[in-house]
Scaffold this motif. Sequence first.
Motif, PDB file in Angstrom:
ATOM      1  N   MET A 230       0.826  -1.197   0.000  1.00  0.00           N
ATOM      2  CA  MET A 230       0.000   0.000   0.000  1.00  0.00           C
ATOM      3  C   MET A 230       0.867   1.257   0.000  1.00  0.00           C
ATOM      4  N   SER A 348       0.079   8.068 -11.132  1.00  0.00           N
ATOM      5  CA  SER A 348      -1.262   7.557 -10.852  1.00  0.00           C
ATOM      6  C   SER A 348      -1.260   6.045 -10.793  1.00  0.00           C
ATOM      7  N   LEU A 351      -0.227   4.823  -7.371  1.00  0.00           N
ATOM      8  CA  LEU A 351      -1.268   5.058  -6.378  1.00  0.00           C
ATOM      9  C   LEU A 351      -2.419   4.078  -6.542  1.00  0.00           C
ATOM     10  N   LEU A 352      -2.869   3.891  -7.782  1.00  0.00           N
ATOM     11  CA  LEU A 352      -3.998   2.994  -8.031  1.00  0.00           C
ATOM     12  C   LEU A 352      -3.632   1.537  -7.784  1.00  0.00           C
ATOM     13  N   LEU A 355      -4.179   0.818  -4.014  1.00  0.00           N
ATOM     14  CA  LEU A 355      -5.510   0.840  -3.416  1.00  0.00           C
ATOM     15  C   LEU A 355      -6.024  -0.561  -3.059  1.00  0.00           C
ATOM     16  N   LEU A 358      -4.527  -1.516   0.255  1.00  0.00           N
ATOM     17  CA  LEU A 358      -5.119  -0.790   1.373  1.00  0.00           C
ATOM     18  C   LEU A 358      -6.416  -1.483   1.787  1.00  0.00           C
ATOM     19  N   THR A 359      -7.214  -1.855   0.792  1.00  0.00           N
ATOM     20  CA  THR A 359      -8.451  -2.581   1.076  1.00  0.00           C
ATOM     21  C   THR A 359      -8.170  -3.909   1.765  1.00  0.00           C
ATOM     22  N   THR A 410     -12.642   3.609 -13.722  1.00  0.00           N
ATOM     23  CA  THR A 410     -13.015   3.703 -12.306  1.00  0.00           C
ATOM     24  C   THR A 410     -13.570   2.381 -11.800  1.00  0.00           C
ATOM     25  N   VAL A 413     -10.901  -0.356 -11.332  1.00  0.00           N
ATOM     26  CA  VAL A 413     -10.141  -0.193 -10.100  1.00  0.00           C
ATOM     27  C   VAL A 413     -10.968  -0.647  -8.898  1.00  0.00           C
ATOM     28  N   CYS A 417      -9.953  -3.627  -6.354  1.00  0.00           N
ATOM     29  CA  CYS A 417      -9.839  -3.376  -4.912  1.00  0.00           C
ATOM     30  C   CYS A 417     -10.621  -4.412  -4.114  1.00  0.00           C
TER      31      CYS A 417
END
Length: 529
Positions: A230, A348, A351-352, A355, A358-359, A410, A413, A417
């Motif tokens: 993450m 980007s 970062l993506l 994600l 992180l989840t 979107t 992603v 996630c």
Amino acid sequence: MDISPAKVLSSLGSNQDEKEGRRENKDDNYQEIDVGATEGMQRAEEAAPTKAKAEEGRRTCECWRARDSLALAGFVAFAVTSCMRVNLSVAIVAMVAATEDGAQWNASAPPPPPQPGGVLAWDEPTQGLLLGSYFYGYIVTNIAGGRAAERLGGRKVFGLGILLSAILTLLSPISATTSTALFVAVRMLIGAASGVVFPAMNALLSVWIPPSDRAKFSTIVFAGLDFGKMVGLPLTGWLCASGTFGGWPLVFYVFGGVGLVCASFWLLMVSDCPEAHPRISQEEKDYIVRHCGKKSGRTGPFPWRAMMTSLPVWSLIIVHVGHNWGSYTLITQLPTYLKNIYHFDIESNGLLSALPYLTMWIFSMVYSGFMHTISHRISVLSVRRISMAIAAYGPMFGLLTLCVADLSSTMAVVVLCVAVGISGAMYSGYMCSHQDLAPNFAGTLFGITNTLANIPGFAAPQLTGVITEGNQTVSAWRTVFLISSAVYFVTGTVYLLFISAEKQPWNEYSPSAKKEEKVVVTEGGDEKT
């Protein structure tokens, strides 16, 4: 909701401490506990009602204990190790010279903006080799790392693995620009150094963490991997985009430097066992030794024949291989997929790519706490099966969604996630099965299953490279995801059908284990082969 590792550990410690004094008063005159007697006590406790066992293990008066420090140090160390593992999957996008050959964008995504290329002319198969080379080294040292940790101490083996990984990471930029073959060799050595950390940590946890606490502590420690992804993935993208020191070389300098600091603190702060810890309270030490036994300097032979004929062990190996196939496909190929199909820029992209993890980190922490809460109402086997049904079938359906639906960037992603996030249930599933089946050999058993399970670490990227070479299309990536979905389904189903939560007969050290090494002990004490 604050679910940081420190908060979770502090909460765990304070909740446990309230009830610890009652039974501890019986042991004020505690003397040395024999390991065999301790194992007998543990077997008796396992026969007790499950709800009563849920109330066990609440001892020592400190709000922060030595084993809490071990768990937090393990969390940070795994996070740093994870950063050194996955940084190349994002950095390689900036390292490779830009090419338009075979590129095709998704109709749902906007046209790709011009992107700066790197200086290294690596085609897709070469990139797959580089991304997988870490795992060529990684699979070599798992079993040796487990046995070394049991004999030499998990602290030293774990710390040395991180230290060597950090030094080699610092050498990565110069090796990459010097020779592709040299960079492959460096990545293999980083993998070899990292290969000892999982088995070594299992050896440490078996000595430090009482059985009633292992589910939560194991999740906190191993979730450091997800936290590292993450943080490491977006930070890698940002460092590459910064242009400082050439951009991508800075990635290896930063993570290598952090790795050196982490290894130094680990070796200074962690001890191999409670008896050797200079700052542990007598009360906590007595409690841990009561439930885990004293650390022995000698381990018995590993029961290879019995293990290799155990159906639950093979179901564990199969699910470990299958889960790693899907996981490594996403870890190593997600940045490339987002770049070539949805055309995210390097910053980007990092970062993506982070994600989903992180989840996964958040989900695993919450889920393990929930399963711990209801564990007195359902069997251990039910916990394992429910967890792996979620961890295997959830990602499978997520990848199938990517295959059959024409998603916007979107939504793609979001699906990724969810698919990666719910796989965090594995920490309450197969990641605990090694200790369920053979707690006396959990470190070595993990080394064995992890060795085989990391074959996908180089096989999956290589196969993806073959499928997508000169063919960066939606159709090609659907093929990649369909293969991973099938692997998730088959291996997860095998685990659900054949896994056990019972200790296997070969877990206990006995003369029959000696027989597997062709050693006979006579009545006079002499050994004959």
